[in-house]
Design a protein around this motif. Structure first.
Motif, PDB file in Angstrom:
ATOM      1  N   LYS A  64       3.329  -7.323   3.461  1.00  0.00           N
ATOM      2  CA  LYS A  64       4.010  -6.524   2.442  1.00  0.00           C
ATOM      3  C   LYS A  64       5.292  -7.165   1.937  1.00  0.00           C
ATOM      4  O   LYS A  64       5.951  -7.894   2.639  1.00  0.00           O
ATOM      5  CB  LYS A  64       4.297  -5.139   2.998  1.00  0.00           C
ATOM      6  CG  LYS A  64       3.000  -4.421   3.204  1.00  0.00           C
ATOM      7  CD  LYS A  64       3.179  -2.971   3.453  1.00  0.00           C
ATOM      8  CE  LYS A  64       1.797  -2.343   3.515  1.00  0.00           C
ATOM      9  NZ  LYS A  64       1.813  -0.998   3.961  1.00  0.00           N
TER      10      LYS A  64
ATOM     11  N   CYS B  95       0.841  -1.198   0.000  1.00  0.00           N
ATOM     12  CA  CYS B  95       0.000   0.000   0.000  1.00  0.00           C
ATOM     13  C   CYS B  95       0.873   1.244   0.000  1.00  0.00           C
ATOM     14  O   CYS B  95       1.804   1.360   0.801  1.00  0.00           O
ATOM     15  CB  CYS B  95      -0.900  -0.016   1.232  1.00  0.00           C
ATOM     16  SG  CYS B  95      -2.020   1.378   1.303  1.00  0.00           S
TER      17      CYS B  95
ATOM     18  N   LYS C   8      -9.665   5.098   3.216  1.00  0.00           N
ATOM     19  CA  LYS C   8      -9.452   6.427   3.781  1.00  0.00           C
ATOM     20  C   LYS C   8      -9.013   7.363   2.661  1.00  0.00           C
ATOM     21  O   LYS C   8      -8.384   8.376   2.887  1.00  0.00           O
ATOM     22  CB  LYS C   8      -8.407   6.378   4.907  1.00  0.00           C
ATOM     23  CG  LYS C   8      -7.066   5.842   4.510  1.00  0.00           C
ATOM     24  CD  LYS C   8      -6.066   5.894   5.664  1.00  0.00           C
ATOM     25  CE  LYS C   8      -6.484   5.073   6.839  1.00  0.00           C
ATOM     26  NZ  LYS C   8      -5.352   4.352   7.475  1.00  0.00           N
TER      27      LYS C   8
ATOM     28  N   TYR D 298       0.786   2.126  11.668  1.00  0.00           N
ATOM     29  CA  TYR D 298       0.052   1.156  12.503  1.00  0.00           C
ATOM     30  C   TYR D 298      -0.609   0.050  11.679  1.00  0.00           C
ATOM     31  O   TYR D 298      -1.350  -0.764  12.210  1.00  0.00           O
ATOM     32  CB  TYR D 298      -1.042   1.890  13.314  1.00  0.00           C
ATOM     33  CG  TYR D 298      -1.909   2.761  12.442  1.00  0.00           C
ATOM     34  CD1 TYR D 298      -2.834   2.219  11.573  1.00  0.00           C
ATOM     35  CD2 TYR D 298      -1.760   4.151  12.461  1.00  0.00           C
ATOM     36  CE1 TYR D 298      -3.605   3.007  10.734  1.00  0.00           C
ATOM     37  CE2 TYR D 298      -2.517   4.951  11.620  1.00  0.00           C
ATOM     38  CZ  TYR D 298      -3.437   4.370  10.774  1.00  0.00           C
ATOM     39  OH  TYR D 298      -4.188   5.153   9.943  1.00  0.00           O
ATOM     40  N   CYS D 299      -0.366   0.019  10.372  1.00  0.00           N
ATOM     41  CA  CYS D 299      -1.126  -0.863   9.475  1.00  0.00           C
ATOM     42  C   CYS D 299      -1.130  -2.322   9.930  1.00  0.00           C
ATOM     43  O   CYS D 299      -0.084  -2.900  10.220  1.00  0.00           O
ATOM     44  CB  CYS D 299      -0.521  -0.770   8.077  1.00  0.00           C
ATOM     45  SG  CYS D 299      -1.377  -1.807   6.895  1.00  0.00           S
TER      46      CYS D 299
ATOM     47  N   ALA E 178      -6.701  -5.528   3.272  1.00  0.00           N
ATOM     48  CA  ALA E 178      -5.256  -5.525   3.518  1.00  0.00           C
ATOM     49  C   ALA E 178      -4.505  -4.574   2.589  1.00  0.00           C
ATOM     50  O   ALA E 178      -3.295  -4.668   2.443  1.00  0.00           O
ATOM     51  CB  ALA E 178      -4.703  -6.945   3.351  1.00  0.00           C
ATOM     52  N   THR E 179      -5.242  -3.704   1.953  1.00  0.00           N
ATOM     53  CA  THR E 179      -4.615  -2.679   1.108  1.00  0.00           C
ATOM     54  C   THR E 179      -5.612  -1.543   0.940  1.00  0.00           C
ATOM     55  O   THR E 179      -6.765  -1.661   1.373  1.00  0.00           O
ATOM     56  CB  THR E 179      -4.240  -3.256  -0.281  1.00  0.00           C
ATOM     57  OG1 THR E 179      -3.449  -2.286  -0.985  1.00  0.00           O
ATOM     58  CG2 THR E 179      -5.462  -3.573  -1.135  1.00  0.00           C
ATOM     59  N   GLU E 180      -5.176  -0.460   0.346  1.00  0.00           N
ATOM     60  CA  GLU E 180      -6.104   0.624   0.018  1.00  0.00           C
ATOM     61  C   GLU E 180      -6.482   0.462  -1.456  1.00  0.00           C
ATOM     62  O   GLU E 180      -5.612   0.516  -2.335  1.00  0.00           O
ATOM     63  CB  GLU E 180      -5.418   1.977   0.287  1.00  0.00           C
ATOM     64  CG  GLU E 180      -6.173   3.189  -0.201  1.00  0.00           C
ATOM     65  CD  GLU E 180      -7.573   3.334   0.401  1.00  0.00           C
ATOM     66  OE1 GLU E 180      -7.705   3.522   1.611  1.00  0.00           O
ATOM     67  OE2 GLU E 180      -8.552   3.256  -0.393  1.00  0.00           O
TER      68      GLU E 180
ATOM     69  N   PHE F  26      -0.020   4.160   0.898  1.00  0.00           N
ATOM     70  CA  PHE F  26      -0.341   5.128   1.946  1.00  0.00           C
ATOM     71  C   PHE F  26       0.603   5.039   3.163  1.00  0.00           C
ATOM     72  O   PHE F  26       0.823   6.008   3.850  1.00  0.00           O
ATOM     73  CB  PHE F  26      -1.804   4.969   2.385  1.00  0.00           C
ATOM     74  CG  PHE F  26      -2.785   5.665   1.470  1.00  0.00           C
ATOM     75  CD1 PHE F  26      -2.376   6.191   0.255  1.00  0.00           C
ATOM     76  CD2 PHE F  26      -4.123   5.790   1.820  1.00  0.00           C
ATOM     77  CE1 PHE F  26      -3.264   6.846  -0.591  1.00  0.00           C
ATOM     78  CE2 PHE F  26      -5.026   6.442   0.993  1.00  0.00           C
ATOM     79  CZ  PHE F  26      -4.607   6.970  -0.217  1.00  0.00           C
ATOM     80  N   GLY F  27       1.109   3.858   3.422  1.00  0.00           N
ATOM     81  CA  GLY F  27       2.182   3.703   4.410  1.00  0.00           C
ATOM     82  C   GLY F  27       1.853   4.088   5.841  1.00  0.00           C
ATOM     83  O   GLY F  27       2.663   4.741   6.510  1.00  0.00           O
ATOM     84  N   CYS F  28       0.686   3.675   6.350  1.00  0.00           N
ATOM     85  CA  CYS F  28       0.371   3.971   7.756  1.00  0.00           C
ATOM     86  C   CYS F  28       1.259   3.111   8.660  1.00  0.00           C
ATOM     87  O   CYS F  28       1.386   1.906   8.440  1.00  0.00           O
ATOM     88  CB  CYS F  28      -1.097   3.676   8.050  1.00  0.00           C
ATOM     89  SG  CYS F  28      -2.202   4.439   6.866  1.00  0.00           S
TER      90      CYS F  28
HETATM   91  S1  SF4 Z   1      -3.772  -0.753   4.041  1.00  0.00           S
HETATM   92 FE1  SF4 Z   1      -4.884   0.896   5.072  1.00  0.00          FE
HETATM   93  S2  SF4 Z   1      -3.880   1.068   7.077  1.00  0.00           S
HETATM   94 FE2  SF4 Z   1      -2.496  -0.121   5.730  1.00  0.00          FE
HETATM   95  S3  SF4 Z   1      -1.110   1.411   4.868  1.00  0.00           S
HETATM   96 FE3  SF4 Z   1      -2.800   1.168   3.429  1.00  0.00          FE
HETATM   97  S4  SF4 Z   1      -4.285   2.757   3.999  1.00  0.00           S
HETATM   98 FE4  SF4 Z   1      -2.863   2.534   5.696  1.00  0.00          FE
END
Ligand code: SF4
Length: 282
Positions: free
Chosen positions: A43, A30, A112, A36-37, A79-81, A32-34
Motif C-alpha cells: 500500500k 484497498c 468479500k 490482517y491484510c 492484492a486488492t478488492e 476495505f482496510g482489513c
Molecule cells: S485486499 Fe482483501 S484483505 Fe486486504 S484490505 Fe482489501 S479486502 Fe481486506
C-alpha cells in the motif's frame, strides 16, 4: 483515504498463487482496510494517510498485453478488492472482465464484497469462471474489530445466495482463519445448504499484520487470549498440535454437513518463504 488516478505499466503479473498463472489487481491499495491484510506492504502511505490508486489505463494496457501473452487463467484480486466502493464509480474491474470474456480467458475472483452482485451476469458468461467468496469471521462484532469497511455478514450471505443462483462455481473462503477467534462451526452454520466447497486457510502470520492483530485480540479478549493465539506460531510442536485439532474439526464438519472442506496450511517452515498454495492448481 486519498484517491488518486494512476497509470500502470503492466496489468498481467505472474503469480505464485496456485489458482492462476497471472494475477490482475485493478487498484493499488484497498478501501476495505482489513487489519490482517496480506497486501498491506503494497500500500501507498503518505503523511500517515493511505492512498488508493485507481489504475485508470488498466483495460487499455491489458488489451495490448493480450496480444502477446495468453494466460491459462487469471486471478482477480490477489492484492486488492476488485469490487470495492470506488469500482462503482470507475468501473476498472468491469472493463477488465469484459476484455477477458471477449478473449474467452477464464478467471478466478477473490472477493468479500457484496458489490460483486451487479457483475454476476457478465461473470456467468464463461462457465469456467470461479468465485472464492470470503467469510472468515462469524459475527459483525468481530468484523468491526478486524476489518474497517467490509460488508456485514447479512450482505455477504445474500450475495453468496445470488452467486449460487447464477450457477457460478463458488467456494466459500474462510481465510484468514485466525486461531481461537474464527469459528469454523459458527461460520458453516451461517451458510446456505447450497454451499458444497469451503476453504479453510490458516492465518499466515508472517504476511499479515500479526502485531496489530494481536493488539486487537488483547484489547478485546485479554492478554491470555493474545498469548494463546501467539503460541500457535511459536514452535513447530504447537503448530502441529493446533493443526491436528483443526483437521479433526474439519473432518467432523465434513461428515456432518456433507461439504468438501480444503485446509490450506503451510508447513511450518513455509511461512518463511513466499509460497501460497491454495491446493487448487490450474
Ligand atoms: S485486499 Fe482483501 S484483505 Fe486486504 S484490505 Fe482489501 S479486502 Fe481486506
Amino acid at each position: 483515504m486519498e484517491i488518486r488516478a494512476i497509470k500502470t505499466q503492466r496489468v498481467l503479473s505472474p503469480t505464485q498463487i496456485t489458482l492462476a498463472d497471472y494475477a490482475i489487481n485493478p487498484y493499488r491499495g484497498c478501501e476495505f482496510g482489513c487489519i490482517y491484510c496480506y497486501a498491506l506492504q503494497n500500500k501507498n502511505i503518505r503523511n500517515n494517510e493511505e492512498i488508493l490508486g485507481i489504475k485508470i489505463n488498466a483495460a487499455s494496457v491489458l488489451e495490448k498485453e493480450l496480444c502477446y501473452k495468453l494466460p491459462k487463467r487469471v486471478l482477480l484480486g490477489s492484492a486488492t478488492e476488485c469490487f470495492q466502493y470506488k469500482e462503482m464509480e470507475y468501473k476498472i474491474t468491469e472493463k477488465i472482465i469484459q476484455l477477458l470474456n471477449s478473449r474467452n480467458i477464464p478467471y478466478t475472483i477473490l472477493t468479500k464484497s457484496h458489490l460483486i452482485a451487479e457483475y454476476l451476469p457478465i461473470i456467468a458468461k464463461n462457465k469456467r469462471n470461479k468465485i472464492y467468496f470470503t467469510l472468515n469471521l462469524h459475527s459483525n462484532k468481530l468484523i468491526k474489530m478486524f476489518e474497517k469497511k467490509t460488508p456485514a455478514i447479512e450482505e455477504r450471505i445474500r450475495v453468496i445466495k445470488t452467486i449460487t443462483a447464477h450457477k457460478i462455481p463458488l467456494r466459500v473462503h474462510i481465510g484468514p482463519f485466525i486461531p481461537y477467534i474464527s469459528s469454523l462451526e459458527k461460520i458453516i452454520s451461517l451458510l446456505p445448504e447450497s454451499i458444497k466447497e469451503i476453504n479453510v486457510e490458516l492465518y499466515h502470520h508472517t504476511m499479515g499484520n500479526f502485531t496489530q492483530v494481536l493488539n486487537i485480540i488483547e484489547r478485546n479478549f485479554g492478554e491470555d487470549m493474545r498469548n494463546k493465539v501467539n503460541s500457535v506460531y511459536k514452535s513447530r510442536n504447537n503448530y502441529l498440535r493446533f493443526a491436528e485439532t483443526l483437521e479433526d474439526r474439519i473432518s467432523k464438519a465434513q461428515s456432518k454437513h456433507r461439504i468438501k472442506l480444503f485446509l490450506i496450511m503451510p508447513d511450518f517452515d513455509d511461512y518463511y518463504n513466499e509460497k501460497i498454495n491454495y491446493g487448487d492448481n490450474i
